[in-house]
Design a protein around this motif. Structure first.
Motif, PDB file in Angstrom:
ATOM      1  N   UNK A  33      43.053 -16.514 -28.452  1.00 33.57           N
ATOM      2  CA  UNK A  33      43.372 -17.619 -27.542  1.00 33.57           C
ATOM      3  C   UNK A  33      44.747 -17.461 -26.911  1.00 33.57           C
ATOM      4  N   UNK A  34      45.686 -16.856 -27.620  1.00 33.56           N
ATOM      5  CA  UNK A  34      47.021 -16.672 -27.047  1.00 33.56           C
ATOM      6  C   UNK A  34      47.006 -15.682 -25.887  1.00 33.56           C
ATOM      7  N   UNK A  38      47.957 -16.747 -22.023  1.00 33.84           N
ATOM      8  CA  UNK A  38      48.992 -16.002 -21.306  1.00 33.84           C
ATOM      9  C   UNK A  38      48.428 -15.300 -20.074  1.00 33.84           C
ATOM     10  N   UNK A  39      47.253 -14.692 -20.237  1.00 35.30           N
ATOM     11  CA  UNK A  39      46.637 -13.992 -19.114  1.00 35.30           C
ATOM     12  C   UNK A  39      46.280 -14.927 -17.978  1.00 35.30           C
ATOM     13  N   UNK A  40      45.666 -16.044 -18.304  1.00 32.97           N
ATOM     14  CA  UNK A  40      45.326 -17.026 -17.261  1.00 32.97           C
ATOM     15  C   UNK A  40      46.579 -17.605 -16.625  1.00 32.97           C
ATOM     16  N   UNK A  67      36.913 -17.752 -16.183  1.00 35.41           N
ATOM     17  CA  UNK A  67      35.718 -18.505 -16.577  1.00 35.41           C
ATOM     18  C   UNK A  67      35.294 -18.116 -17.991  1.00 35.41           C
ATOM     19  N   UNK A  68      35.350 -16.829 -18.289  1.00 38.00           N
ATOM     20  CA  UNK A  68      35.013 -16.378 -19.646  1.00 38.00           C
ATOM     21  C   UNK A  68      35.972 -16.986 -20.671  1.00 38.00           C
ATOM     22  N   UNK A  69      37.257 -17.052 -20.340  1.00 44.72           N
ATOM     23  CA  UNK A  69      38.242 -17.648 -21.243  1.00 44.72           C
ATOM     24  C   UNK A  69      37.947 -19.131 -21.463  1.00 44.72           C
ATOM     25  N   UNK A  77      43.162 -26.964 -25.414  1.00 48.79           N
ATOM     26  CA  UNK A  77      43.543 -27.626 -24.166  1.00 48.79           C
ATOM     27  C   UNK A  77      44.461 -26.769 -23.289  1.00 48.79           C
ATOM     28  N   UNK A  78      45.329 -25.962 -23.894  1.00 50.84           N
ATOM     29  CA  UNK A  78      46.202 -25.112 -23.076  1.00 50.84           C
ATOM     30  C   UNK A  78      45.411 -23.973 -22.434  1.00 50.84           C
ATOM     31  N   UNK A  79      44.448 -23.440 -23.152  1.00 50.26           N
ATOM     32  CA  UNK A  79      43.595 -22.416 -22.550  1.00 50.26           C
ATOM     33  C   UNK A  79      42.811 -23.021 -21.384  1.00 50.26           C
ATOM     34  N   UNK A  80      42.299 -24.218 -21.587  1.00 44.80           N
ATOM     35  CA  UNK A  80      41.574 -24.906 -20.519  1.00 44.80           C
ATOM     36  C   UNK A  80      42.494 -25.171 -19.323  1.00 44.80           C
ATOM     37  N   UNK A  81      43.699 -25.653 -19.601  1.00 43.48           N
ATOM     38  CA  UNK A  81      44.651 -25.948 -18.535  1.00 43.48           C
ATOM     39  C   UNK A  81      44.960 -24.707 -17.704  1.00 43.48           C
ATOM     40  N   UNK A  82      45.339 -23.622 -18.367  1.00 47.40           N
ATOM     41  CA  UNK A  82      45.709 -22.413 -17.634  1.00 47.40           C
ATOM     42  C   UNK A  82      44.514 -21.802 -16.905  1.00 47.40           C
ATOM     43  N   UNK A  83      43.349 -21.856 -17.520  1.00 44.24           N
ATOM     44  CA  UNK A  83      42.151 -21.337 -16.852  1.00 44.24           C
ATOM     45  C   UNK A  83      41.810 -22.128 -15.606  1.00 44.24           C
ATOM     46  N   UNK A  84      41.844 -23.452 -15.719  1.00 42.30           N
ATOM     47  CA  UNK A  84      41.502 -24.276 -14.561  1.00 42.30           C
ATOM     48  C   UNK A  84      42.585 -24.235 -13.485  1.00 42.30           C
ATOM     49  N   UNK A  85      43.849 -24.106 -13.872  1.00 47.68           N
ATOM     50  CA  UNK A  85      44.899 -23.957 -12.863  1.00 47.68           C
ATOM     51  C   UNK A  85      44.728 -22.650 -12.092  1.00 47.68           C
TER      52      UNK A  85
END
Length: 121
Positions: A33-34, A38-40, A67-69, A77-85
């Motif tokens: 997840x980290x 970071x990647x997103x 999308x895969x992330x 929630x941070x993974x979701x935030x960075x992915x959607x941003x």
């Protein structure tokens, strides 16, 4: 942190292969997840600069990787935030960029994320 700088800094990241490296990291470490956050984050920061930067992220496969992330880490929630941003930054582009988000499943991922929230069930 260089990607957070001005457009000259972002261009240096892109020219050094940073976008491709970030997408590769997302693909190679889907359960970390980290790495996904970071990647997103870096791809979203670059895409938010617009124009050619946004297109670099699309061309490298950053939208599909985001999308895969999102699908791999629905409760972070941070993974979701960075992915959607990242998806938002790309979708703010031209019609081809919008199409890339739709074709990669970005809209469907957003709807699924909203529906998964406890108050929306």
């Amino acid at each position: 942190q260089i990607a957070n700088g001005d457009d000259l800094c972002k261009r240096a990241v892109v020219d050094a292969g940073g976008v491709s490296a970030a997408v590769s990291a997302l693909r190679q470490h889907p359960s970390d997840v980290n790495v996904q956050k970071a990647g997103c984050n870096v791809l979203g920061t670059i895409a938010a600069a617009g124009g050619a930067f946004r297109q670099e992220v699309v061309d490298a496969g950053g939208v599909a990787a985001a999308v895969a992330a999102l699908q791999q880490h629905p409760s972070d929630m941070k993974a979701q935030l960075h992915g959607f941003l990242l998806l938002l930054a790309v979708a703010e582009g031209d019609d081809a960029c919008k199409r890339a988000v739709v074709d990669a499943g970005g809209v469907a991922s957003f709807v699924a994320a909203v529906r998964a929230q406890p108050r929306n069930r």
